[in-house]
Structures are given as structure tokens and as C-alpha cells.
Scaffold this active site. Structure first.
Site, PDB file in Angstrom:
ATOM      1  N   GLY A 341      52.624  17.388  68.142  1.00 43.91           N
ATOM      2  CA  GLY A 341      51.582  17.013  69.086  1.00 43.91           C
ATOM      3  C   GLY A 341      50.222  17.544  68.667  1.00 43.91           C
ATOM      4  N   GLU A 365      48.012  12.629  38.337  1.00 45.63           N
ATOM      5  CA  GLU A 365      49.100  12.399  37.382  1.00 45.63           C
ATOM      6  C   GLU A 365      49.704  11.002  37.539  1.00 45.63           C
ATOM      7  OE1 GLU A 365      48.812  14.616  35.467  1.00 45.63           O
ATOM      8  OE2 GLU A 365      48.646  16.567  36.410  1.00 45.63           O
TER       9      GLU A 365
END
Length: 386
Positions: A341, A365
Site C-alpha cells: 500500500g 548490458e
């Protein structure tokens, strides 16, 4: 402690030696990284004080043999990367840049003198390395690099710029890839060399507890001995990237698992409508979905590691694992955040920090798109890059 996400008892697939290493790194992360990571992330500071401790654990260049390196297996390296990234992607990235990129480049393509000069110091953490391939206009397309190296008498002169270069501002040596009349070559550039400069990139919304830099090379003059004698062509550079991608495929699971475990502990304690939110059907469905994906990603990484240790790893397998596992990890981190939440948007809890970091991990990468096309070529036999 085994994560509740290990529904298939994948831990049973690891040897005692592998599990012992994992527990050693996990204990280090619990003791030295978790207490400080929120502050380092908020301050955008890489904790350089951890470098000697990471070296003492044998984690720098740990998959390399000789020259003071630990000579660990691929699976052991993967498990270490996984535990480090459960702490934070930035810490795992340090080990990756140092070992899988800079040290691997020297070990694979360097001369005996270069190896003996740099690798023992780097394994001890006494010298830091960086790896300069990406440029401002050449990210996914490194063949478009503009950095040049030209012969001038007995010397080489380098000019150009690199971007998103991890550790460059604290590095002692930079592995720089440049165009020459003979094709792309690799060079070892001591960072105190006149004309070399590294400027940390600020304003990052991810990987804040790590260092990435812009690098400028302005008439950097080097002797012939600075050339990596075997480092010819982009394939040499890509071989080092594959080492780093291997670590990412494992590391991302650590971020996912930590997000899962954090959300589960919270859900078991957080009470709404008179009972813990872990007891509600919608919440349980989230945990089931997260656990399924984490387990599948762990199996992919394990397959990758066993293949690498057996000498049967192929580049497209690394693309499969990097693409799949980073996708899984970011989805798990985002789902875990929803369980938390409003409390999940602070640095008190890890999933949103992991999700933020994974946006970068998913990109560097090799982006999703690049790895998708690598796999597409493998499947169809047709190259779609150009």
C-alpha cells in the site's frame, strides 16, 4: 532461512559448498548492507567502505582462477550475485563491473604482464577497474562507436567519449574500447593518465547507491604495452558483457526474492478489516503468482550456471536468462509494492527501491529489445538488427 517462495525445493539442487557460500554472502548482506542501504540510496552514495570487505570475502573476480582470484564456479558466482542484489542492485553492480567486466577483460585478453600487474590488486580491492564501451550515441549499437585510437610513433593516442561507465570516477584503470585502423581494440588506461576524466552522472532515479559516469578521452597517450594484445574486435568486448549478463540473470532473482519476502512479512502483520491482509484471496493470489515466477527464474539461472560450468553455455542462452529474469524481477517488485500500500512508496521497505533499480538493470548490458532480437535470430535464422 529458506524463502517461502521456494515451492519446488530448488535449494535441494545446490551442493553444500554452494549453499555455504550463499549463506556467507547472505549474512554479509544482512549485517552490512541492509542497515545502510536506504540511506545510501537516498544520498546517492556508493559505500566505498564495503570494498575491502567484499574483497575479503573473495567476491572480486571470484569466477577467475589464479592471480589471487578465488576460482569459484559459475553457480557460486551466480548465488553470490543473487544475495548481493537482494541487498541492492548497486552493490551487485560493483562486483560485476570490477570482476565480470574489467577483470574478465584483462584475464581473457591481456598479456601476462598486464594480468600480473592488475589482477592481484583488483582481487584485493586495492585497485578498482571500469569498462568503457558504451558511448552517448552508441548504446545498443556499439559498432557505431566514435572513440578512436591512432598510432603516433611508439604511442597510441585515444580520443572520444564514453557514457554510463560504472565506477569510472573511483577507478585506477579503465578498459577502453576504441576504433583503430586494425578494427576495434581494447586498451588499459590508468586513470591518472593526462586527458582522461570521469564525471559522475547525477539526477539518477535508479541505481542511486552506485556510480556511473561520463568519461572523456582527450588526447590520452599510451604506450604499446597498454594494448590488450588479444582484445580484437567487438566479440572480445561482448565476451565480457556476457559475463556481466550472467550475473544479472542471477542477481535479478535476489531483488525479486527480497521484494517477495518483504511483502509477505508485512502482509502477515498488517491487519485490515479485522485480520492480516495475507489472509485475503486477492493478496494470496499475488503471492502465488510472484512465487511461481521467482521459481521459474531460479530454474533458468540454475540451468545457465550448470551449462557454464560444463562448458556448454551459448550466448543466446544468456540473452534468454537476462531477458526473462529481469522481466520477472521488475514485475515481482511492482506487485510486492502493491501489497504494501502507501507504506511501500518509502525507503522503509525495499520493493519500490528494487523496482526502480531494476529499470536500469533491465536496460543495461542489452535492452529487452536487443535480447529479443538475439533470440529471434536464433529461432528464425534471420538477423533483424539491420
Amino acid at each position: 532461512m529458506v524463502s517461502a517462495s521456494d515451492l519446488l525445493d530448488i535449494d535441494g539442487e545446490f551442493s553444500d559448498r554452494e549453499l555455504a557460500l550463499r549463506e556467507t554472502v547472505r549474512e554479509f548482506v544482512d549485517r552490512r548492507i541492509r542497515p545502510g542501504i536506504a540511506g545510501w540510496f537516498e544520498e546517492a552514495r556508493f559505500p566505498v567502505e564495503l570494498i575491502p570487505e567484499l574483497a575479503e570475502l573473495g567476491l572480486l573476480g571470484m569466477h577467475l582462477s589464479g592471480y589471487g582470484c578465488a576460482g569459484r564456479t559459475a553457480v557460486e558466482y551466480g548465488l553470490a550475485a543473487q544475495e548481493l542484489e537482494a541487498g541492492d542492485s548497486g552493490i551487485r553492480t560493483f562486483v560485476s563491473v570490477q570482476g565480470s567486466l574489467a577483470m574478465s577483460a584483462i584475464a581473457k585478453w591481456g598479456s601476462e604482464v598486464q594480468k600480473a600487474t592488475w589482477l592481484p590488486r583488483m582481487a584485493r580491492g586495492d585497485a578498482i577497474g571500469c569498462f568503457g564501451l558504451t558511448e552517448p550515441s552508441a548504446g545498443s549499437d556499439p559498432a557505431a562507436m566514435r572513440t578512436t585510437a591512432r598510432r603516433e610513433g611508439d604511442a597510441w593516442v585515444l580520443d572520444g567519449t564514453k557514457r554510463w561507465i560504472g565506477l569510472a570516477s573511483i577507478a585506477d584503470v579503465a578498459v577502453i574500447w576504441a576504433r583503430t585502423e586494425e578494427g576495434v581494440r581494447g586498451f588499459l588506461v590508468p586513470t591518472e593518465t593526462p586527458g582522461f576524466s570521469a564525471t559522475p552522472i547525477t539526477g539518477k532515479l535508479a541505481m542511486r547507491a552506485s556510480i556511473q559516469c561520463d568519461v572523456a578521452l582527450d588526447g590520452v597517450r599510451l604506450p604499446e604495452s597498454a594494448v590488450l594484445p588479444e582484445g580484437r574486435g567487438l566479440r572480445a568486448a561482448f565476451s565480457c558483457l556476457d559475463e556481466a549478463r550472467f550475473g544479472i540473470a542471477w542477481g535479478a532473482i535476489g531483488a525479486a526474492r527480497d521484494s517477495f519476502d518483504t511483502a509477505l512479512a508485512y502482509a502477515q502483520e498488517r491487519t485490515q478489516f479485522g485480520r492480516p491482509i495475507a489472509g485475503f484471496q486477492l493478496t494470496q493470489a499475488k503471492f502465488v503468482d510472484m512465487a511461481l515466477e521467482i521459481q521459474k527464474a531460479q530454474l533458468v539461472a540454475l540451468r545457465l550456471g550448470r551449462a557454464k560450468d560444463a562448458g556448454r553455455l551459448e550466448p543466446h542462452m544468456i540473452s534468454f536468462a537476462k531477458l526473462n529474469n529481469t522481466r520477472v524481477a521488475i514485475d515481482v517488485a511492482r506487485t510486492a509494492r502493491t501489497v504494501l500500500g502507501g507504506n511501500g512508496v518509502t525507503l522503509d521497505l525495499s520493493p519500490m527501491r528494487h523496482a526502480s533499480n531494476l529499470e536500469a538493470v533491465r536496460t543495461y548490458e542489452g535492452t529487452d529489445e536487443v535480447h529479443t532480437l538475439v533470440l529471434g535470430e536464433r529461432i528464425t535464422g534471420l538477423r533483424a538488427f539491420r
